[in-house]
Design a protein around this motif. Sequence first.
Motif, PDB file in Angstrom:
ATOM      1  N   ALA A 174       0.671  -1.251   0.001  1.00 43.09           N
ATOM      2  CA  ALA A 174       0.350   0.048   0.251  1.00 43.09           C
ATOM      3  C   ALA A 174       0.691   0.494  -0.433  1.00 43.09           C
ATOM      4  O   ALA A 174       1.622   0.698   0.525  1.00 43.09           O
ATOM      5  N   ILE A 175       0.493   2.532  -0.525  1.00 44.60           N
ATOM      6  CA  ILE A 175       1.133   3.711  -0.901  1.00 44.60           C
ATOM      7  C   ILE A 175       1.226   4.123   0.298  1.00 44.60           C
ATOM      8  O   ILE A 175       2.360   4.687   0.798  1.00 44.60           O
ATOM      9  N   GLY A 176       0.066   4.329   1.216  1.00 44.22           N
ATOM     10  CA  GLY A 176       0.579   4.520   2.409  1.00 44.22           C
ATOM     11  C   GLY A 176       0.022   6.369   2.219  1.00 44.22           C
ATOM     12  O   GLY A 176       0.353   7.173   1.304  1.00 44.22           O
ATOM     13  N   PRO A 177       0.219   6.512   3.627  1.00 38.36           N
ATOM     14  CA  PRO A 177      -0.104   8.740   3.324  1.00 38.36           C
ATOM     15  C   PRO A 177       1.484   9.379   2.892  1.00 38.36           C
ATOM     16  O   PRO A 177       2.788   8.213   3.487  1.00 38.36           O
ATOM     17  N   GLY A 178       1.681  10.052   2.485  1.00 38.87           N
ATOM     18  CA  GLY A 178       2.788  10.846   2.713  1.00 38.87           C
ATOM     19  C   GLY A 178       3.621  10.148   0.761  1.00 38.87           C
ATOM     20  O   GLY A 178       2.813   9.855   0.604  1.00 38.87           O
ATOM     21  N   GLU A 179       5.039  12.008   1.076  1.00 34.42           N
ATOM     22  CA  GLU A 179       5.098  11.702   0.019  1.00 34.42           C
ATOM     23  C   GLU A 179       5.769  10.381  -0.599  1.00 34.42           C
ATOM     24  O   GLU A 179       6.373   9.773  -0.045  1.00 34.42           O
ATOM     25  N   TRP A 180       6.542   9.846  -1.937  1.00 36.09           N
ATOM     26  CA  TRP A 180       6.455   8.607  -2.428  1.00 36.09           C
ATOM     27  C   TRP A 180       7.803   8.720  -3.583  1.00 36.09           C
ATOM     28  O   TRP A 180       7.443   9.747  -3.644  1.00 36.09           O
ATOM     29  N   ARG A 181       8.451   7.901  -3.820  1.00 33.76           N
ATOM     30  CA  ARG A 181       9.039   8.140  -4.519  1.00 33.76           C
ATOM     31  C   ARG A 181       9.243   6.848  -6.119  1.00 33.76           C
ATOM     32  O   ARG A 181       8.813   5.571  -5.144  1.00 33.76           O
ATOM     33  N   VAL A 182       9.548   7.278  -6.977  1.00 34.44           N
ATOM     34  CA  VAL A 182       9.465   5.635  -7.960  1.00 34.44           C
ATOM     35  C   VAL A 182      11.077   5.505  -8.909  1.00 34.44           C
ATOM     36  O   VAL A 182      10.840   6.960  -9.354  1.00 34.44           O
ATOM     37  N   VAL A 208       6.936  11.913  -5.998  1.00 33.38           N
ATOM     38  CA  VAL A 208       5.772  11.542  -5.438  1.00 33.38           C
ATOM     39  C   VAL A 208       5.197  12.776  -4.820  1.00 33.38           C
ATOM     40  O   VAL A 208       5.352  12.197  -3.826  1.00 33.38           O
ATOM     41  N   PRO A 209       4.402  14.258  -4.815  1.00 34.60           N
ATOM     42  CA  PRO A 209       4.519  14.413  -3.528  1.00 34.60           C
ATOM     43  C   PRO A 209       3.635  14.453  -2.905  1.00 34.60           C
ATOM     44  O   PRO A 209       2.640  13.489  -3.558  1.00 34.60           O
ATOM     45  N   ALA A 210       2.629  13.942  -1.715  1.00 32.57           N
ATOM     46  CA  ALA A 210       1.684  13.500  -0.525  1.00 32.57           C
ATOM     47  C   ALA A 210       0.416  14.296  -1.929  1.00 32.57           C
ATOM     48  O   ALA A 210      -0.217  13.487  -1.589  1.00 32.57           O
ATOM     49  N   ALA A 211       0.377  15.268  -1.779  1.00 34.10           N
ATOM     50  CA  ALA A 211      -0.815  15.867  -2.056  1.00 34.10           C
ATOM     51  C   ALA A 211      -1.486  15.283  -3.696  1.00 34.10           C
ATOM     52  O   ALA A 211      -2.689  14.922  -3.679  1.00 34.10           O
ATOM     53  N   ARG A 212      -0.295  14.311  -3.791  1.00 37.11           N
ATOM     54  CA  ARG A 212      -0.782  13.567  -5.030  1.00 37.11           C
ATOM     55  C   ARG A 212      -1.012  12.341  -5.074  1.00 37.11           C
ATOM     56  O   ARG A 212      -1.713  11.701  -5.549  1.00 37.11           O
ATOM     57  N   ALA A 213      -0.218  12.198  -4.374  1.00 36.80           N
ATOM     58  CA  ALA A 213      -0.659  10.606  -3.771  1.00 36.80           C
ATOM     59  C   ALA A 213      -2.228  10.819  -2.776  1.00 36.80           C
ATOM     60  O   ALA A 213      -2.758   9.828  -3.408  1.00 36.80           O
ATOM     61  N   ALA A 214      -2.105  11.837  -1.583  1.00 30.95           N
ATOM     62  CA  ALA A 214      -3.564  11.841  -1.660  1.00 30.95           C
ATOM     63  C   ALA A 214      -4.700  12.161  -2.398  1.00 30.95           C
ATOM     64  O   ALA A 214      -5.952  11.251  -1.951  1.00 30.95           O
ATOM     65  N   GLY A 215      -4.143  12.876  -2.965  1.00 33.65           N
ATOM     66  CA  GLY A 215      -5.723  12.586  -4.618  1.00 33.65           C
ATOM     67  C   GLY A 215      -5.936  12.217  -5.037  1.00 33.65           C
ATOM     68  O   GLY A 215      -7.313  11.756  -6.160  1.00 33.65           O
TER      69      GLY A 215
END
Length: 286
Positions: A174-182, A208-215
């Motif tokens: 699961a990607i979970g909250p917060g920023e992540w990286r590819v 990938v900014p946290a806002a984009r993942a959360a969206g």
Amino acid sequence: MRSEGEATAMPARRASPPPPPWEALPLVAPFLDAASLAAASCVSTSWHAAFAADYLWARLCAQHYPSALGLLRHLPDTTDDSASSGRCRCSSTTTSSSPHRRLFALFRSASTRSRVLPAPRLALADVAFAVDILTAGGETILSFAVAAAEAGGGVKNAAGLFLFGVDVGGRSAAIGPGEWRVRWTAVRTGTRGDGGAPAAVLMMDAKVPAARAAGAIVGFGGGRGEAGVAAGLPAPGCGGARLEAEVVLELAGEEKMIEKVRLGVMCECRYVSADEGLRYLQHFLL
């Protein structure tokens, strides 16, 4: 019967026909095509004067490439018209240059330059992809490696495109909250049989900014959504890159479990063909 010793009469040799009078050549010239005109203009000085006349080539330009006539004043004045259809380089062809002949030759050569690109020397069977999806702190969310020829199943409209889908639904990531990286790396494996060592090129290393993942749109009750990132690819030579690498995660459920990872190469908002992608990769991997 001939008497003994009587000389045998030899048949008279027919004289060669005289060449056509020079005055007849301009009468014939308007009926010839470009290749015949170019060849005839190499015969002699008088034939060149008749068959390389500028009005003949102006007529051919108007007939075959009428739009080219507007470019005549923009072309440099040169006496070398040897690029015409006949490819003649005899001295007589350069004594009197025809600007319309050069123009016709220029546009005739355009069709030979517009040729199909060669097939890539790299095949999908030679390429593997390694993908790491990490948190901002470097913790691994999901990592996998897959041969390009084995990826792509279930990707909509993927036929013939450099677009691949990898099913990772059984890995409980699961990607979970917060920023992540590819991080996406393309690797040429040692399966080509040409003795070349494996090689790799980094296609993407993007946050990938946290806002984009959360969206990412994931509905309640087992809904599905997507989260992705695109980054410019390194140019194979000087200048800026036009291609982009794209990684999209297909998510499911409120926990945003990763079910599938899509990998693709885009150009101006469209996925490139598989051959285009391979031609790009071979700059780095061969």
